[in-house]
Design a protein around this motif. Structure first.
Motif, PDB file in Angstrom:
ATOM      1  N   ALA A  78       0.871  -1.146   0.033  1.00  0.00           N
ATOM      2  CA  ALA A  78      -0.055   0.181   0.165  1.00  0.00           C
ATOM      3  C   ALA A  78       0.917   1.465  -0.672  1.00  0.00           C
ATOM      4  O   ALA A  78       1.498   2.042  -0.861  1.00  0.00           O
ATOM      5  N   LYS A  79       1.494   1.223   1.031  1.00  0.00           N
ATOM      6  CA  LYS A  79       2.845   2.069   1.197  1.00  0.00           C
ATOM      7  C   LYS A  79       3.572   2.403  -0.770  1.00  0.00           C
ATOM      8  O   LYS A  79       4.344   3.852  -0.672  1.00  0.00           O
ATOM      9  N   ALA A  80       4.131   1.250  -1.245  1.00  0.00           N
ATOM     10  CA  ALA A  80       4.660   1.877  -2.484  1.00  0.00           C
ATOM     11  C   ALA A  80       3.754   1.929  -3.560  1.00  0.00           C
ATOM     12  O   ALA A  80       4.167   2.914  -3.825  1.00  0.00           O
ATOM     13  N   ALA A  81       2.617   1.961  -3.655  1.00  0.00           N
ATOM     14  CA  ALA A  81       1.291   2.352  -4.176  1.00  0.00           C
ATOM     15  C   ALA A  81       1.136   3.489  -4.444  1.00  0.00           C
ATOM     16  O   ALA A  81       1.457   4.820  -5.153  1.00  0.00           O
ATOM     17  N   GLU A  82       1.185   3.676  -2.608  1.00  0.00           N
ATOM     18  CA  GLU A  82       1.651   5.355  -2.322  1.00  0.00           C
ATOM     19  C   GLU A  82       2.356   6.861  -2.756  1.00  0.00           C
ATOM     20  O   GLU A  82       2.452   7.503  -3.681  1.00  0.00           O
ATOM     21  N   ARG A  83       3.187   5.501  -2.703  1.00  0.00           N
ATOM     22  CA  ARG A  83       4.610   6.419  -3.012  1.00  0.00           C
ATOM     23  C   ARG A  83       4.429   6.950  -5.012  1.00  0.00           C
ATOM     24  O   ARG A  83       4.905   8.055  -5.093  1.00  0.00           O
TER      25      ARG A  83
END
Ligand code: SF4
Length: 501
Positions: A78-83
């Motif tokens: 999820a964090k990767a997608a956000e970045r």
């Protein structure tokens, strides 16, 4: 590199659990980068173990890779997608830069500019007020909440009345749109006077000029009939900077921006050029190589050079800039700042020629004096030398939606996505890089480009090799300076009131 894999031979096998990554030898170690733009240096021995499929948990190599998102199990999806969404957020909007060529007439003759200027009597190359209004109308239809109207030429001050008309018209029309609106003018300053300056300061127009280095090289390359181009530019840079101070602006943030075009002559003077800029109060120096759009083949032989010579020049100049920083001078190099902002953090400086996809058409539009619309100013220059490949419409008959859906823009977007292009797809610098497809077309005859033969790629590789070389050395003082170069201080004074009325 090839040697390492030849040596490993048939024992080569990827360790399980790694995310796809790219690698490049830098300074005797290996730089690894992944799809998130995270990077790490590993030693040759560590790279050899990876190539043999050896990666034990609990080892320093395992920990290093885990901490930088190279191991599948330790990635927060999820964090990767956000970045990624944050880095590519420029795709949410339409073009924010709108370049208006208000005339082709110019009072100076430059060795590297043949296509984009006309003699002072060529009044038919002046934009009319009606065309100027149509440019503004189209610009305000952009889905970007912030738009910049940039006046270029020729020399824009030659057609100052139309420039003024466009500014007044844009300010009035924007009351219905409420966009964050900015004005910029790129001028050689030789036709500036106190009256024009008072208007430009009052209307918060940012001013940008060209300085080719010390006086002897500038005047040799930029001829001003009956005058000294360098003295005129320097006189007005100092005058404008003083005007900013007089109205209470911080001089470290508000000053005339000056741009360098690095010619063959300039390559011999890396330190002198930096010192010239610093003496003019410039806090940012953009060491741009000469580009192939403005000049004809004959002139190219005078100003062009091999890109390895440019890379040598760049390294010497930036080492000098770093030394000045160590002595307390706050000055940065613009290319370094663009790349480092992406390398050291998740921000995207949105420099249109170094992003993926590039800004051609979707980040910028250029409007010729006659109302023809192009994917970039370079595309417009190609038209002036007889190739209309990048014309996508005109202000009389085109509407915004049709322009944005134009097949040329779609092709340029496809051609400038680094993750899908031969060479770039395997390059460790792909997460930070970008090319301008018009440049590939002009120099190689294809918008896709062959990067191993591209002068842009040679420059981008050279600069990133230099920067990653510095980061690998890990000297705390140098790293701190490089990190400082990524800090963005917004120049809010130049933003016009954004509330709609
Ligand atoms: S343009 Fe060159 S340096 Fe940039 S990603 Fe492509 S191959 Fe790498």
């Amino acid at each position: 590199m090839t040697q390492l894999f030849t040596e490993v031979g048939q024992a080569a096998k990827a360790p399980s659990g790694l995310v796809p990554f790219r690698f490049r030898e830098v300074g005797g170690d290996y730089l690894l980068s992944n799809f998130l733009g995270d990077w790490v240096f590993v030693t040759k021995d560590e790279m050899r173990s990876l190539a043999r499929g050896e990666l034990q948990t609990g080892t320093p190599l395992h920990d290093k890779l885990a901490s930088k998102n190279f191991l599948r199990d330790s990635i927060d999806a999820a964090k990767a997608a956000e970045r990624i969404a944050h880095k590519k957020r420029f795709l949410n909007y339409g073009p924010n830069l709108h370049i208006a060529v208000v005339t082709l007439r110019c009072n100076e003759t430059c060795v590297y500019c043949h296509a984009s200027r006309a003699n002072m009597d060529a009044v038919h190359t002046d934009m009319t007020p009606e065309i100027g209004e149509k440019v503004v109308d189209l610009m305000l239809q952009s889905t970007s909440p912030a738009v910049t109207l940039e006046f270029q030429g020729g020399e824009p001050l030659v057609n100052f009345p139309v420039m003024k008309h466009m500014i007044e018209y844009a300010l009035a029309r924007n009351r219905a749109y409420g966009k964050e609106l900015e004005f910029t003018m790129v001028s050689n300053l030789a036709m500036m006077d106190e009256e024009k300056l008072a208007y430009l300061i009052d209307r918060k127009v940012q001013i940008c000029t060209s300085i080719d280095g010390p006086e002897h090289i500038h005047t040799k390359q930029r001829k001003l009939v009956g005058g000294n181009s360098h003295r005129e530019a320097v006189k007005w840079i100092e005058r404008i900077n003083k005007a900013y101070i007089d109205i209470g602006l911080d001089p470290t943030l508000y000053h005339v921006e000056a741009l360098l075009t690095t010619t063959r002559e300039a390559l011999k003077l890396p330190r002198e050029i930096v010192d010239t800029y610093v003496s003019l109060g410039c806090r940012a120096i953009f060491l741009r190589p000469v580009d192939p759009f403005g000049f004809a083949g004959r002139t190219a032989q005078i100003v062009e050079y091999d890109r390895s010579a440019y890379n040598e020049f760049y390294r010497t100049a930036v080492e000098h800039i770093l030394d000045l920083n160590r002595k307390g001078e706050q000055v940065l190099e613009r290319y370094a700042s663009i790349f480092l902002t992406k390398i050291l953090g998740d921000e995207e400086p949105n420099f249109l020629d170094i992003r993926s996809p590039s800004g051609s058409g979707i980040g910028a539009l250029a409007y010729n004096y006659d109302g023809k619309i192009f994917t970039s100013d370079e595309g417009r220059m190609m038209y002036e030398t007889g190739d209309p490949a990048f014309q996508i419409g005109d202000v009389f008959s085109s509407n915004y939606r049709a322009l944005m859906k134009h097949e040329t823009i779609r092709a340029l977007v496809m051609a400038s996505i680094r993750d899908t292009q031969p060479d770039c797809v395997n390059c460790a610098y792909a997460p930070y890089c970008g090319v301008q497809p018009e440049h590939s077309y002009r120099t190689q005859g294809t918008i896709f480009g062959r990067m191993r033969e591209s002068t842009t790629c040679a420059v981008h590789k050279g600069i990133q090799d230099f920067l990653f070389g510095k980061l690998r050395e890990n000297d705390p003082k140098t790293t701190e300076i490089l990190r400082r170069w990524t800090t963005v201080r917004a120049r809010t004074h130049f933003i016009q009131a954004s509330s709609a009325s």
